[in-house]
Design a protein around this motif. Structure first.
Motif, PDB file in Angstrom:
ATOM      1  N   SER A 100       0.834  -1.207   0.000  1.00 31.78           N
ATOM      2  CA  SER A 100       0.000   0.000   0.000  1.00 31.78           C
ATOM      3  C   SER A 100       0.863   1.249   0.000  1.00 31.78           C
ATOM      4  O   SER A 100       0.600   2.214  -0.739  1.00 31.78           O
ATOM      5  N   LEU A 101       1.903   1.263   0.834  1.00 31.63           N
ATOM      6  CA  LEU A 101       2.775   2.437   0.920  1.00 31.63           C
ATOM      7  C   LEU A 101       3.542   2.653  -0.376  1.00 31.63           C
ATOM      8  O   LEU A 101       3.801   3.800  -0.764  1.00 31.63           O
ATOM      9  N   MET A 102       3.891   1.570  -1.065  1.00 32.92           N
ATOM     10  CA  MET A 102       4.545   1.680  -2.371  1.00 32.92           C
ATOM     11  C   MET A 102       3.624   2.391  -3.357  1.00 32.92           C
ATOM     12  O   MET A 102       4.033   3.331  -4.050  1.00 32.92           O
ATOM     13  N   ARG A 103       2.378   1.965  -3.413  1.00 35.55           N
ATOM     14  CA  ARG A 103       1.410   2.581  -4.332  1.00 35.55           C
ATOM     15  C   ARG A 103       1.210   4.056  -4.000  1.00 35.55           C
ATOM     16  O   ARG A 103       1.203   4.914  -4.888  1.00 35.55           O
ATOM     17  N   LEU A 104       1.065   4.364  -2.723  1.00 34.34           N
ATOM     18  CA  LEU A 104       0.834   5.743  -2.317  1.00 34.34           C
ATOM     19  C   LEU A 104       2.032   6.625  -2.635  1.00 34.34           C
ATOM     20  O   LEU A 104       1.871   7.779  -3.058  1.00 34.34           O
ATOM     21  N   ALA A 105       3.243   6.109  -2.441  1.00 29.32           N
ATOM     22  CA  ALA A 105       4.446   6.900  -2.747  1.00 29.32           C
ATOM     23  C   ALA A 105       4.478   7.270  -4.221  1.00 29.32           C
ATOM     24  O   ALA A 105       4.828   8.404  -4.583  1.00 29.32           O
ATOM     25  N   LEU A 106       4.099   6.342  -5.083  1.00 28.46           N
ATOM     26  CA  LEU A 106       4.114   6.609  -6.519  1.00 28.46           C
ATOM     27  C   LEU A 106       3.059   7.646  -6.895  1.00 28.46           C
ATOM     28  O   LEU A 106       3.327   8.586  -7.652  1.00 28.46           O
ATOM     29  N   VAL A 107       1.867   7.485  -6.346  1.00 28.77           N
ATOM     30  CA  VAL A 107       0.780   8.416  -6.663  1.00 28.77           C
ATOM     31  C   VAL A 107       1.088   9.816  -6.131  1.00 28.77           C
ATOM     32  O   VAL A 107       0.887  10.822  -6.820  1.00 28.77           O
ATOM     33  N   GLN A 108       1.595   9.887  -4.911  1.00 28.64           N
ATOM     34  CA  GLN A 108       1.878  11.185  -4.300  1.00 28.64           C
ATOM     35  C   GLN A 108       3.040  11.895  -4.980  1.00 28.64           C
ATOM     36  O   GLN A 108       3.184  13.113  -4.861  1.00 28.64           O
ATOM     37  N   VAL A 129       1.839 -15.681 -12.913  1.00 21.60           N
ATOM     38  CA  VAL A 129       2.493 -14.650 -12.110  1.00 21.60           C
ATOM     39  C   VAL A 129       1.426 -13.683 -11.596  1.00 21.60           C
ATOM     40  O   VAL A 129       0.509 -13.309 -12.338  1.00 21.60           O
ATOM     41  N   TRP A 130       1.609 -13.271 -10.323  1.00 21.24           N
ATOM     42  CA  TRP A 130       0.653 -12.375  -9.688  1.00 21.24           C
ATOM     43  C   TRP A 130       1.407 -11.172  -9.125  1.00 21.24           C
ATOM     44  O   TRP A 130       1.811 -11.162  -7.955  1.00 21.24           O
ATOM     45  N   PRO A 131       1.625 -10.138  -9.932  1.00 24.14           N
ATOM     46  CA  PRO A 131       2.381  -8.977  -9.449  1.00 24.14           C
ATOM     47  C   PRO A 131       1.676  -8.297  -8.280  1.00 24.14           C
ATOM     48  O   PRO A 131       0.441  -8.308  -8.183  1.00 24.14           O
ATOM     49  N   ASP A 132       2.474  -7.701  -7.398  1.00 26.23           N
ATOM     50  CA  ASP A 132       1.872  -6.926  -6.307  1.00 26.23           C
ATOM     51  C   ASP A 132       1.154  -5.698  -6.853  1.00 26.23           C
ATOM     52  O   ASP A 132       0.162  -5.242  -6.278  1.00 26.23           O
ATOM     53  N   ALA A 133       1.658  -5.163  -7.951  1.00 26.91           N
ATOM     54  CA  ALA A 133       1.033  -4.033  -8.648  1.00 26.91           C
ATOM     55  C   ALA A 133       1.580  -4.049 -10.061  1.00 26.91           C
ATOM     56  O   ALA A 133       2.579  -4.712 -10.344  1.00 26.91           O
ATOM     57  N   PRO A 136      -0.223  -2.368 -16.725  1.00 29.02           N
ATOM     58  CA  PRO A 136      -0.476  -3.268 -17.864  1.00 29.02           C
ATOM     59  C   PRO A 136      -0.170  -2.644 -19.220  1.00 29.02           C
ATOM     60  O   PRO A 136       0.323  -3.332 -20.117  1.00 29.02           O
ATOM     61  N   GLU A 137      -0.443  -1.343 -19.376  1.00 27.71           N
ATOM     62  CA  GLU A 137      -0.218  -0.699 -20.675  1.00 27.71           C
ATOM     63  C   GLU A 137       1.252  -0.772 -21.083  1.00 27.71           C
ATOM     64  O   GLU A 137       1.579  -0.883 -22.271  1.00 27.71           O
ATOM     65  N   TYR A 138       2.126  -0.722 -20.080  1.00 24.02           N
ATOM     66  CA  TYR A 138       3.565  -0.738 -20.349  1.00 24.02           C
ATOM     67  C   TYR A 138       4.192  -2.107 -20.061  1.00 24.02           C
ATOM     68  O   TYR A 138       5.413  -2.252 -20.183  1.00 24.02           O
ATOM     69  N   ARG A 139       3.374  -3.065 -19.647  1.00 21.75           N
ATOM     70  CA  ARG A 139       3.854  -4.417 -19.323  1.00 21.75           C
ATOM     71  C   ARG A 139       4.968  -4.350 -18.277  1.00 21.75           C
ATOM     72  O   ARG A 139       6.036  -4.953 -18.422  1.00 21.75           O
ATOM     73  N   ILE A 140       4.662  -3.623 -17.194  1.00 20.36           N
ATOM     74  CA  ILE A 140       5.591  -3.492 -16.081  1.00 20.36           C
ATOM     75  C   ILE A 140       4.942  -4.072 -14.835  1.00 20.36           C
ATOM     76  O   ILE A 140       3.806  -3.715 -14.497  1.00 20.36           O
ATOM     77  N   ALA A 141       5.656  -4.977 -14.169  1.00 23.93           N
ATOM     78  CA  ALA A 141       5.173  -5.589 -12.935  1.00 23.93           C
ATOM     79  C   ALA A 141       6.006  -5.083 -11.760  1.00 23.93           C
ATOM     80  O   ALA A 141       7.229  -4.987 -11.857  1.00 23.93           O
ATOM     81  N   LEU A 142       5.350  -4.754 -10.663  1.00 22.29           N
ATOM     82  CA  LEU A 142       6.033  -4.333  -9.440  1.00 22.29           C
ATOM     83  C   LEU A 142       5.907  -5.441  -8.412  1.00 22.29           C
ATOM     84  O   LEU A 142       4.807  -5.935  -8.161  1.00 22.29           O
ATOM     85  N   GLN A 143       7.031  -5.822  -7.803  1.00 15.68           N
ATOM     86  CA  GLN A 143       7.024  -6.855  -6.772  1.00 15.68           C
ATOM     87  C   GLN A 143       7.760  -6.329  -5.549  1.00 15.68           C
ATOM     88  O   GLN A 143       8.917  -5.911  -5.637  1.00 15.68           O
ATOM     89  N   TYR A 144       7.067  -6.350  -4.397  1.00 19.87           N
ATOM     90  CA  TYR A 144       7.713  -5.951  -3.148  1.00 19.87           C
ATOM     91  C   TYR A 144       8.355  -7.172  -2.509  1.00 19.87           C
ATOM     92  O   TYR A 144       7.678  -8.157  -2.222  1.00 19.87           O
ATOM     93  N   ASP A 145       9.664  -7.104  -2.290  1.00 26.08           N
ATOM     94  CA  ASP A 145      10.404  -8.191  -1.663  1.00 26.08           C
ATOM     95  C   ASP A 145      10.690  -7.821  -0.214  1.00 26.08           C
ATOM     96  O   ASP A 145      11.573  -7.000   0.065  1.00 26.08           O
ATOM     97  N   VAL A 175      11.141  -4.223  -5.542  1.00 27.75           N
ATOM     98  CA  VAL A 175      11.188  -3.129  -4.581  1.00 27.75           C
ATOM     99  C   VAL A 175      11.516  -3.701  -3.200  1.00 27.75           C
ATOM    100  O   VAL A 175      10.888  -4.664  -2.758  1.00 27.75           O
ATOM    101  N   GLN A 176      12.499  -3.099  -2.535  1.00 28.52           N
ATOM    102  CA  GLN A 176      12.880  -3.511  -1.187  1.00 28.52           C
ATOM    103  C   GLN A 176      12.391  -2.496  -0.154  1.00 28.52           C
ATOM    104  O   GLN A 176      11.967  -1.392  -0.485  1.00 28.52           O
ATOM    105  N   LYS A 177      12.486  -2.895   1.106  1.00 29.80           N
ATOM    106  CA  LYS A 177      12.050  -2.038   2.204  1.00 29.80           C
ATOM    107  C   LYS A 177      12.734  -0.676   2.153  1.00 29.80           C
ATOM    108  O   LYS A 177      12.097   0.355   2.366  1.00 29.80           O
TER     109      LYS A 177
END
Length: 209
Positions: A100-108, A129-133, A136-145, A175-177
């Protein structure tokens, strides 16, 4: 010092004989204690759900509509202003607070909002595969490790996941902590750089230049 609270019908539930506040009421009670981002993360954890094409399907503890209904019934409660702001930022699909914090950081930071609950499928249509976020338009997957991703077995699974993602023509951003820390989280720069390259490539492909 204790606080005396009053509850409306349905705001207290019984689980195994123990009386507890409902998920929606608990979330509202957290509003005066949490900042906006943490309240959104708490709300995301309540409304998260996944369909049957996920490895572990999930049903929400409460829906966004339930939380909105709860806020509407307590206009004078402490923290209700923060709760109202948080309602518009809640999204279904985040499995953890860092997601959630990853998504908010990007939006903000002014970047496009990534999509949750995306499923990547192979040529046979099977989910693999189930990306965390994702974008799709750019075929980019975000994964929090998280921390557990340093475990050798988990690391091997992460490498396999990345290989599957790239084999489907997607790019994976891990993405790491530490990428979420500070006033200017580095995840913003990570994603901005990849989005910029993908945007230019997509424009080139559309024009056929």
């Amino acid at each position: 010092m204790g606080h005396q609270l009053s509850f409306k019908p349905g705001e207290v539930v019984s689980i195994d004989g123990v009386r507890l506040t409902s998920p929606a009421r608990t979330w509202l009670d957290l509003a005066p204690m949490l900042d906006l981002n943490d309240l959104v993360a708490a709300g995301d954890s309540i409304v998260v759900s996944h369909g049957d094409d996920f490895p572990v399907p999930r049903k929400p503890l409460a829906t966004v509509a339930d939380l909105r209904h709860m806020v509407g019934h307590h206009p004078g409660m402490r923290g209700v202003k923060t709760a109202r702001l948080a309602l518009d930022l809640l999204r279904v699909g985040a499995d953890s607070a860092p997601e959630s914090l990853m998504r908010l950081a990007l939006v903000q930071a002014g970047l496009p909002e990534p999509t949750l609950n995306i499923v990547l499928r192979n040529g046979l249509g099977h989910p693999v595969v189930w990306p965390d976020a994702a974008y799709p338009e750019y075929r980019i997957a975000l994964q929090y490790d998280g921390v557990h991703h340093s475990d050798p077995d988990q690391y091997r699974r992460d490498i396999k996941r990345q290989g599957l993602t790239e084999g489907l023509g997607w790019r994976e951003i891990r993405v790491q902590k530490s990428d979420l820390e500070g006033d200017r989280p580095f995840v913003v720069e990570k994603v901005r750089a990849v989005l910029s390259g993908s945007s230019a490539r997509t424009a080139w492909e559309r024009t056929g230049s």
